[in-house]
Design a protein around this motif. Structure first.
Motif, PDB file in Angstrom:
ATOM      1  N   ALA A 291      14.727  35.790 -34.018  1.00 21.71           N
ATOM      2  CA  ALA A 291      15.181  35.747 -32.805  1.00 21.71           C
ATOM      3  C   ALA A 291      16.372  36.694 -32.353  1.00 21.71           C
ATOM      4  O   ALA A 291      16.376  37.307 -31.210  1.00 21.71           O
ATOM      5  N   ALA A 292      17.141  36.833 -33.415  1.00 21.28           N
ATOM      6  CA  ALA A 292      17.921  37.890 -33.426  1.00 21.28           C
ATOM      7  C   ALA A 292      17.394  39.447 -33.305  1.00 21.28           C
ATOM      8  O   ALA A 292      18.273  40.210 -32.523  1.00 21.28           O
ATOM      9  N   ALA A 293      16.396  39.841 -33.846  1.00 23.38           N
ATOM     10  CA  ALA A 293      15.866  41.118 -33.752  1.00 23.38           C
ATOM     11  C   ALA A 293      15.248  41.227 -32.272  1.00 23.38           C
ATOM     12  O   ALA A 293      15.638  42.293 -31.646  1.00 23.38           O
ATOM     13  N   ALA A 294      14.820  39.991 -31.779  1.00 22.57           N
ATOM     14  CA  ALA A 294      14.083  40.071 -30.388  1.00 22.57           C
ATOM     15  C   ALA A 294      15.085  40.145 -29.376  1.00 22.57           C
ATOM     16  O   ALA A 294      14.754  40.823 -28.288  1.00 22.57           O
ATOM     17  N   SER A 297      20.728  40.668 -31.067  1.00 21.92           N
ATOM     18  CA  SER A 297      22.019  39.924 -31.370  1.00 21.92           C
ATOM     19  C   SER A 297      22.454  40.759 -32.612  1.00 21.92           C
ATOM     20  O   SER A 297      21.885  41.191 -33.469  1.00 21.92           O
ATOM     21  N   PRO A 298      23.911  40.627 -32.777  1.00 27.16           N
ATOM     22  CA  PRO A 298      24.447  41.340 -33.860  1.00 27.16           C
ATOM     23  C   PRO A 298      24.169  40.672 -35.107  1.00 27.16           C
ATOM     24  O   PRO A 298      24.690  41.093 -36.386  1.00 27.16           O
ATOM     25  N   LEU A 299      23.663  39.384 -35.127  1.00 29.66           N
ATOM     26  CA  LEU A 299      23.416  38.649 -36.363  1.00 29.66           C
ATOM     27  C   LEU A 299      22.197  39.259 -37.168  1.00 29.66           C
ATOM     28  O   LEU A 299      22.056  39.084 -38.297  1.00 29.66           O
ATOM     29  N   ALA A 300      21.349  40.179 -36.441  1.00 28.79           N
ATOM     30  CA  ALA A 300      20.190  40.913 -37.055  1.00 28.79           C
ATOM     31  C   ALA A 300      20.626  41.408 -38.208  1.00 28.79           C
ATOM     32  O   ALA A 300      19.879  41.306 -39.420  1.00 28.79           O
ATOM     33  N   ASN A 360      19.549  29.009 -33.224  1.00 29.69           N
ATOM     34  CA  ASN A 360      20.094  28.745 -31.907  1.00 29.69           C
ATOM     35  C   ASN A 360      20.628  29.478 -31.096  1.00 29.69           C
ATOM     36  O   ASN A 360      20.431  29.875 -30.104  1.00 29.69           O
ATOM     37  N   VAL A 361      21.833  30.185 -31.766  1.00 24.78           N
ATOM     38  CA  VAL A 361      22.482  30.958 -31.361  1.00 24.78           C
ATOM     39  C   VAL A 361      21.883  32.291 -30.906  1.00 24.78           C
ATOM     40  O   VAL A 361      22.092  33.237 -29.831  1.00 24.78           O
ATOM     41  N   ALA A 362      21.161  32.913 -32.025  1.00 24.87           N
ATOM     42  CA  ALA A 362      20.186  34.331 -31.817  1.00 24.87           C
ATOM     43  C   ALA A 362      19.332  34.199 -30.817  1.00 24.87           C
ATOM     44  O   ALA A 362      19.164  35.040 -29.955  1.00 24.87           O
ATOM     45  N   ALA A 363      18.840  32.911 -30.352  1.00 23.74           N
ATOM     46  CA  ALA A 363      17.604  32.753 -29.673  1.00 23.74           C
ATOM     47  C   ALA A 363      18.417  32.399 -27.961  1.00 23.74           C
ATOM     48  O   ALA A 363      17.605  32.465 -27.031  1.00 23.74           O
TER      49      ALA A 363
END
Ligand code: SF4
Length: 419
Positions: A291-294, A297-300, A360-363
């Motif tokens: 989700a982060a990659a899509a 997101s900085p979480l990636a 959930n955050v990343a999505a």
């Protein structure tokens, strides 16, 4: 009447006589209750003690006409609205309250069976006091109230209460009373969702449980959370799931269940990942990474190491299958990931719930399908009860009041709670 083919004629005559008596007794009871009310015990006519007609007719009781009261189901902490259908002063059926926001007219089987608790012959019908032999003696309410008042008078502020299912009017009254005396009240349930609230503290800095909107989700991944039967407000979640998982406008939400044990929620999933207990967290990290990659997101960057190959090696699930599920989750808008139940009861539970929060955050699900401020306040949990037990052992508690909780049964032996 049930007879076998080789029963004798005399036996049949005896049985017929017994049936006639039962029928006569039955008609007699019906006749009297038709003009008054019956002091019956359970549904059996064997234990009829007295039949007392109303001297002054209760205006809410019309013989032959059901009277319906709105109330709340307390079989679990969800607190669904119920309609209690009564006839001649006796509750005979429970139905869901169609105007209640939680269950909107539905009731689960446990709620439907709530009448069994009301009429259970083992239900305690009077106050009991422990005797010298360790057994219990029935005492009057006046005696019970006098004993409790005397003990509370002697205890001063060394009073504590354990509140189970709540919040209810009585639990608030109890907490207020104990607070007035200077004592402490602990709210406790065996499945208090502590891991979830701790993880929310770690991820979001708030010790709270959000409300989950399953009805809005287009892709649902559950990590052990039996949201259709035992986890969270199941009736509300079931309605949401039925709405999103039903076929509407040519589409339906997809549901993936992750966990080693099949339950009602797992049985309703489109796909079941039967990973070993404790390894659910790796699948959650893969979802968060995808989700982060899509979504950019900085979480990636932090999640980069959780590739499908890495997660496959740790879970034994085929990497291509994991990749497909992660990509489906990342592409769905909005989606939802939840963790709880048996998957949140082991030493890695907080890590799992934290990883699900990251997914959930990343999505982008916060504020869409995961809503803080609309959920419930978590109860104190196991640690708080252990603290109370430690105080009791040190002699700091003279009176402990336990309300709608059963720590002697539900606490592990290490809890060291003794009656
Ligand atoms: S979910 Fe079932 S048991 Fe729980 S309050 Fe609602 S009807 Fe009662």
């Amino acid at each position: 009447m049930t007879m076998r083919p080789n029963d004798s004629g005399a036996a049949m005559a005896d049985q017929q006589a017994a049936d006639d008596v039962d029928r006569r007794q039955f008609l007699k009871v019906l006749g009297v209750t038709g003009v008054g009310t019956a002091a019956l015990t359970g549904c059996s006519t064997d234990r009829v003690a007295k039949l007392v007609p109303y001297m002054v007719q209760d205006e809410n009781q019309v013989p032959g006409i059901p009277t319906v009261y709105a109330s709340t189901c307390t079989e679990c902490a969800t607190g669904c609205g119920v309609h209690v259908i009564t006839r001649e002063g006796r509750a005979i059926k429970l139905e869901g309250n169609p105007e209640h926001p939680v269950n909107a007219g539905t009731l689960c089987s446990r709620g439907q069976a709530g009448l069994q608790a009301l009429y259970n012959p083992d239900r305690i019908g009077a106050p009991l006091a422990k005797n010298a032999a360790g057994g219990f003696d029935e005492i009057t309410w006046e005696d019970a109230i006098a004993r409790l008042a005397a003990r509370l008078g002697q205890a001063g502020n060394r009073v504590a209460a354990i509140n189970g299912y709540g919040p209810s009017t009585f639990s608030q009254l109890l907490e207020g009373m104990v607070g007035q005396l200077g004592g402490t009240t602990v709210s406790w349930q065996p499945f208090a969702r502590e891991a979830e609230s701790r993880a929310n503290q770690r991820t979001f800095g708030r010790d709270a449980l959000p409300a989950y909107d399953f009805g809005a989700a287009r892709y649902i991944v559950s990590f052990g959370a039996d949201f259709l039967e035992t986890w969270g407000p199941t009736m509300e979640q079931s309605r949401g799931f039925a709405a999103s998982h039903g076929f509407n406008d040519g589409t339906m939400a997809r549901h993936v269940y992750v966990g080693p044990r099949m339950n009602l929620t797992g049985a309703n999933a489109d796909e079941w990942l039967d990973v070993a207990a404790g390894s659910e967290v790796y699948v959650a990290l893969l979802l968060a990474r995808a989700a982060a990659a899509a979504k950019g997101s900085p979480l990636a960057g932090d999640l980069a190491r959780w590739t499908a190959a890495e997660v496959s090696a740790r879970t034994g699930i085929d990497a291509a299958r994991l990749t497909r599920i992660a990509n489906e989750f990342a592409a769905a808008t909005p989606s939802i990931a939840v963790a709880g139940g048996i998957a949140a009861q082991h030493r890695g539970a907080i890590d799992l719930c934290h990883a699900v929060n990251l997914a959930n955050v990343a999505a982008g699900n916060l504020g869409q399908t995961v809503n803080f401020g609309l959920g419930s306040t978590p109860t104190a949990g196991y640690g708080a009860v252990q603290g109370l037990f430690a105080r009791m052992e040190r002699g700091e508690v003279a009176v402990a009041i336990v309300h709608e909780a059963n720590p002697l049964y539900a606490m592990p032996k290490s809890g060291n709670f003794q009656a």
